[in-house]
Design a protein around this motif. Structure first.
Motif, PDB file in Angstrom:
ATOM      1  N   CYS A  46      -2.941   3.011   4.022  1.00  0.00           N
ATOM      2  CA  CYS A  46      -2.952   2.043   2.922  1.00  0.00           C
ATOM      3  C   CYS A  46      -3.134   2.781   1.599  1.00  0.00           C
ATOM      4  O   CYS A  46      -3.992   3.637   1.462  1.00  0.00           O
ATOM      5  CB  CYS A  46      -4.080   1.035   3.132  1.00  0.00           C
ATOM      6  N   CYS A  49      -6.741   0.890  -0.225  1.00  0.00           N
ATOM      7  CA  CYS A  49      -8.088   1.137   0.299  1.00  0.00           C
ATOM      8  C   CYS A  49      -8.167   2.410   1.134  1.00  0.00           C
ATOM      9  O   CYS A  49      -9.261   2.836   1.487  1.00  0.00           O
ATOM     10  CB  CYS A  49      -8.559  -0.066   1.117  1.00  0.00           C
ATOM     11  N   CYS A  63      -1.799  -4.553   4.872  1.00  0.00           N
ATOM     12  CA  CYS A  63      -3.005  -3.884   5.356  1.00  0.00           C
ATOM     13  C   CYS A  63      -3.961  -4.919   5.929  1.00  0.00           C
ATOM     14  O   CYS A  63      -4.216  -5.938   5.289  1.00  0.00           O
ATOM     15  CB  CYS A  63      -3.661  -3.132   4.201  1.00  0.00           C
ATOM     16  N   SER A  65      -7.138  -4.702   6.208  1.00  0.00           N
ATOM     17  CA  SER A  65      -8.419  -4.672   5.488  1.00  0.00           C
ATOM     18  C   SER A  65      -8.331  -5.370   4.139  1.00  0.00           C
ATOM     19  O   SER A  65      -9.133  -6.246   3.833  1.00  0.00           O
ATOM     20  CB  SER A  65      -8.876  -3.233   5.279  1.00  0.00           C
ATOM     21  N   CYS A  66      -7.353  -4.997   3.307  1.00  0.00           N
ATOM     22  CA  CYS A  66      -7.306  -5.524   1.940  1.00  0.00           C
ATOM     23  C   CYS A  66      -6.097  -6.412   1.689  1.00  0.00           C
ATOM     24  O   CYS A  66      -6.023  -7.057   0.660  1.00  0.00           O
ATOM     25  CB  CYS A  66      -7.326  -4.382   0.933  1.00  0.00           C
ATOM     26  N   SER A  68      -2.980  -5.675   1.011  1.00  0.00           N
ATOM     27  CA  SER A  68      -1.908  -5.156   0.156  1.00  0.00           C
ATOM     28  C   SER A  68      -0.740  -4.685   1.024  1.00  0.00           C
ATOM     29  O   SER A  68      -0.917  -4.292   2.165  1.00  0.00           O
ATOM     30  CB  SER A  68      -2.423  -4.007  -0.703  1.00  0.00           C
TER      31      SER A  68
HETATM   32 ZN   LIG Z   1      -5.826  -1.581   2.496  1.00  0.00          ZN
END
Ligand SMILES: [Zn+2]
Length: 78
Positions: A46, A49, A63, A65-66, A68
């Motif tokens: 990513c 992050c 992603c 996690s975030c 994007s």
């Molecule tokens: Zn990310």
């Protein structure tokens, strides 16, 4: 027949042994790199992050996690 002294014969044997070890080492390194390349083929890093996650077939993925969007590219070696 070529006259060869015992010390020359021993040195020749040692040199051949070292050369054989070198070839085996190169083969082991090549196989390790090949396996690592296969493992990393599906991983995406990513850009926001820095998380690394698995992407199976899509060129652009989100992603986990975030959220994007990231383009599929091989992450750099650690
Ligand atoms: Zn990310």
């Amino acid at each position: 027949m070529i006259p060869v002294s015992l010390s020359t014969l021993v040195m020749l044997g040692m040199a051949l042994g070292i050369a054989l070890l070198g070839v085996l080492w190169l083969i082991a390194v090549w196989r390790e790199r090949r396996d690592e390349k296969r493992t990393r083929a599906d991983l995406v890093s990513c850009r926001i992050c820095g998380g690394i996650y698995e992407n199976t077939d899509k060129k652009i993925s989100a992603c986990p996690s975030c959220g994007s969007l990231n383009e599929s590219s091989r992450p750099r070696p650690i």
